[in-house]
Design a protein around this motif. Structure first.
Motif: not given
Lengths: 342, 413
Positions: A79-80, A83, A86, A192, A196-197, A200-201, B383, B387, B402
């Protein structure tokens, strides 16, 4: 026979001397460039965690595990990385065209003979480029603070400025919010890529990232302006005068006579811009460390922080190599786009 | 930004790897052997300021004089990075600060020397501090000192809003009520402020009976209903005008917002006392215990320890130095000089009598919760922090779910 072998001997001498002369450079490049690159390549496929030499006996080969965990692991690392890609993508997409256009504009402006004090303007526009990026980042943090100069300026025209470097909202999301779209439509929220979804992109650069975008354009346009000035000088005035005689107006002369001749320089500027923007690090390190809400996290900074702060050296090196691949692919792509069409 | 740079990988990694590269390719066998045992003991600290640097230098010099062993103290700009570089190059400093979130990483890759059983006395340390530095039942390093969070109140604003000692909040509802009142009539922009991070908001989770993990840190419990209660409450504070994040107020941390008078109350640790004295000496304030939540009082404890490198050539001498630095007497000196709470009970109690202002912070040690210190948890917490920045607009359950997923993933590895 004798003459031939003599020539060969001389050639041999030449070769040997040649190698002797390039040896220092080869040694330096090998030691400080090739070797670290090879080591990083090994680290990216090993389970080395930062203790002692990566070539020690206890370090194992893990194949593409590190790459897998950042590209498809399903965890935080993925995910990082998603992100950071992106964030950097929006940064590149905004910075590269804008700084190239601005640099060209400034170069044409400064190159005009009618302009007074050309030397002064050239220096003024170039000045941000020679200032240390850390110093400019600190300046930016002050300018863009809640009560900073930028927000004061905005308040004169009745705009309540955002809390720039603390605002994680994406510009596209903000725009959609204005139109009444506050949350993701199902299809975008449920699917995604790289952790990330799609929603979010599509967030767009955050307000904080926009401040960095402005900074990059401000600091680098000057450098590229110099390249464009040099190229403009090279072109000479003959074609321009020929165009004038043919009755072309100044925009037509720029668009159809000057710009095509600047193609190699545009290629250089865009390439350097791409490389520089994909590697953005110092501003992030001194300015925001990836925050707010990870919206200024970039692959280069993520690579550093995974390795040095989290002892995930393999993942850090893997990120660096993926970044390298992205830059190479994009450079080849734009070379193809800007090729001479016959 | 300099547009012309070496390839990405070199830029990111060459610095750290250059030393290792030289050694790794230079024949190697001498590289992994223990560093030479001659020379001085090297101490690397991440200092909070001149007062701390001077105090540590003085203490180490005094030990050198007493024992005749040489030791030098240097201050790191970026401790994590410099330590990582040291471990990778095989020439780490002998003694250094280790934070709880870095401990598991360094212990896991074999960089740390677990010397807990070599210390002359570990019985006087606060038990939860010992637990914080224990990995796989081994005490890796001696707790240096600790801090807890409590509620800090600007007394002038308190009076201006017509509040008295009887109004000091002891429950969540009271905190909400006084914060709203302070926001309305004390002249501050917000009644209560804290930075948008787990290291502050986690205190509410503790008060609700929740936490990031179970007590042994073997299982992630982020999505517990207690944590949902806590985040719901914090969200309410942020949205009903009682509290605002320090970042929203334009401050770097709660102490800055509090010192500048942007908020009438803040949640901070005992480091605030030093910061207030040096940066905002005119602000009058008092420290009280954080209000109790549905499950009683709760706060977070932060601590550092004295780590010794596994590759140190001075292990036994360095352990003696740690023994010296963690004696009650020396810790009281540190406490006096830069305001940290001693990690040994006898010293903390003695010091409390000298400095009654610190009493709530010291009392917090008895019920404080440790922050997660398992490998990979630092990433998860950052993280979580990212959030929490948008908590006012998000669903606490989604955030917690999450984070639960991420933390659980690091624990099954």
């Amino acid at each position: 026979m004798t003459r031939g072998s003599g020539r060969r001997r001389i050639q041999l001498h030449h070769t040997r001397d040649g190698w002797l002369f390039v040896a220092p450079v080869l040694l330096i490049l090998g030691l400080f460039l090739v070797l670290p690159v090879l080591m990083a390549a090994w680290v990216s496929v090993s389970d080395w965690h930062g203790n002692g030499s990566p070539f020690a006996s206890g370090v194992g080969f893990v194949g593409l595990d590190n790459y897998r965990s950042i590209l498809s692991g399903g965890g935080l690392a993925e995910r990082d990385f998603g992100t950071s890609l992106r964030n950097n993508l929006y940064y590149v997409v905004l910075v590269v065209p804008l700084q190239t256009a601005l640099a060209l504009f400034l170069a044409v402006l400064v190159n005009q003979r009618a302009l007074r004090a050309r030397g002064f303007w050239r220096t003024a526009f170039y000045f941000p480029s020679v200032t240390s990026s850390v110093a400019i980042t600190v300046l930016w943090l002050f300018l863009f603070s809640t009560t900073g100069a930028v927000n004061r300026l905005l308040s004169f025209v009745g705009i309540h400025g955002p809390n720039w470097f603390q605002d994680p909202d994406g510009l596209v999301h903000l725009l959609l919010g204005r139109l009444g779209v506050d949350s993701a439509p199902g299809a975008l929220a449920d699917h995604g890529a790289i952790g990330i979804t799609w929603w979010d992109w599509l967030a767009g650069p955050s307000v904080a990232m926009t401040a960095f975008v402005a900074m990059a354009i401000f600091t680098t346009s000057g450098t590229f302006m110099l390249l464009f000035i040099a190229a403009l000088r090279n072109i000479g005035e003959e074609t321009d005068e020929a165009g004038l005689i043919d009755g072309a107006n100044s925009w037509q002369r720029f668009r159809y006579l000057t710009l095509p001749q600047l193609r190699p320089t545009v290629f250089t500027v865009v390439t350097l811009g791409l490389i520089g923007t994909w590697q953005v690090f110092d501003q992030i390190y001194t300015g925001t460390q990836g925050g707010p809400a990870k919206t200024t996290l970039t692959p280069a900074y993520l690579s550093f922080s995974s390795a040095f702060n989290n002892q995930q050296w393999g993942q850090g090196a893997a990120i660096a190599f993926i970044l390298f691949a992205i830059i190479v692919v994009l450079t080849l792509g734009q070379r193809w786009l800007l090729r001479e069409r016959s | 930004m300099s547009p012309i740079r070496r390839p990405a990988l070199a830029a990111a990694l060459a610095g750290g790897l250059a030393l290792a590269a030289l050694a790794g390719c230079g024949g190697g066998s001498g590289f992994d052997s223990t560093a030479s045992s001659s020379g001085a003991i090297k101490v690397l600290i991440g200092s909070s300021g001149d007062a701390e640097t001077a105090a540590v230098k003085k203490a180490v010099a005094a030990w050198s004089k007493q024992t005749g062993k040489k030791a030098s103290v240097s201050v790191a700009n970026d401790l994590a990075q410099q330590l990582s570089q040291g471990f990778a190059s095989g020439k780490p400093p002998d003694l250094f600060y280790v934070s709880t979130d870095q401990l598991a990483g360094y212990a896991g890759n074999g960089s740390l020397y677990a010397y807990g059983d070599k210390l002359s006395d570990t019985g006087d340390f606060y038990p939860n501090l010992v637990q914080a530095f224990t990995v796989d039942k081994k005490l890796y390093c001696a707790p240096k000192d600790f801090s807890t969070l409590q509620l800090v109140i600007n007394t002038e604003m308190w009076q201006k809003a017509g509040l008295t000692d009887a109004d000091v909040p002891t429950t969540w509802d009271q905190l909400d009520a006084v914060a709203k009142k302070l926001a309305a009539s004390s002249g501050a922009k917000a009644g209560l402020t804290f930075s948008p991070e787990y290291a502050r908001i986690g205190s509410f989770m503790a008060q609700a009976g929740g936490g990031m993990t179970n007590a042994d840190q073997t299982e992630a419990t982020v999505d517990s209903s207690a944590n949902v209660t806590a985040l719901d409450y914090v969200k309410k504070l942020l949205t009903d005008g009682a509290a605002a994040y320090s970042s929203t107020l334009g401050a770097g941390w709660g102490g800055e917002a509090f010192g500048k008078g942007l908020a009438a109350m803040t949640i901070e640790g005992n480091w605030l006392i030093g910061a207030m004295a040096s940066d905002y000496p005119d602000v009058k304030y008092r420290v009280v215990a954080l209000p109790a939540g549905p499950k009683g009082p709760g706060t977070l404890a932060f601590t550092n320890c004295w780590g010794i490198a596994a590759k140190s050539g001075h292990k036994s001498d360095t352990v003696k130095l740690v023994d010296y630095l963690t004696t009650a007497q020396q810790q009281i000196r540190f406490a006096d000089e830069f305001g940290v709470i001693p990690s040994v009970k006898s010293a903390a109690e003695q010091w409390q009598q000298q400095q009654p202002g610190y009493a709530p912070f010291i009392a917090g040690a008895d019920y404080a919760q440790n922050t997660p210190s398992t490998q990979g948890s630092a990433d998860v917490v950052s993280d979580f922090n990212s959030q929490l920045e948008t908590l006012a607009k998000s669903d606490p359950k989604t955030i917690l779910a999450s984070v639960q997923k991420s933390l659980a993933a690091t624990m099954t590895q």
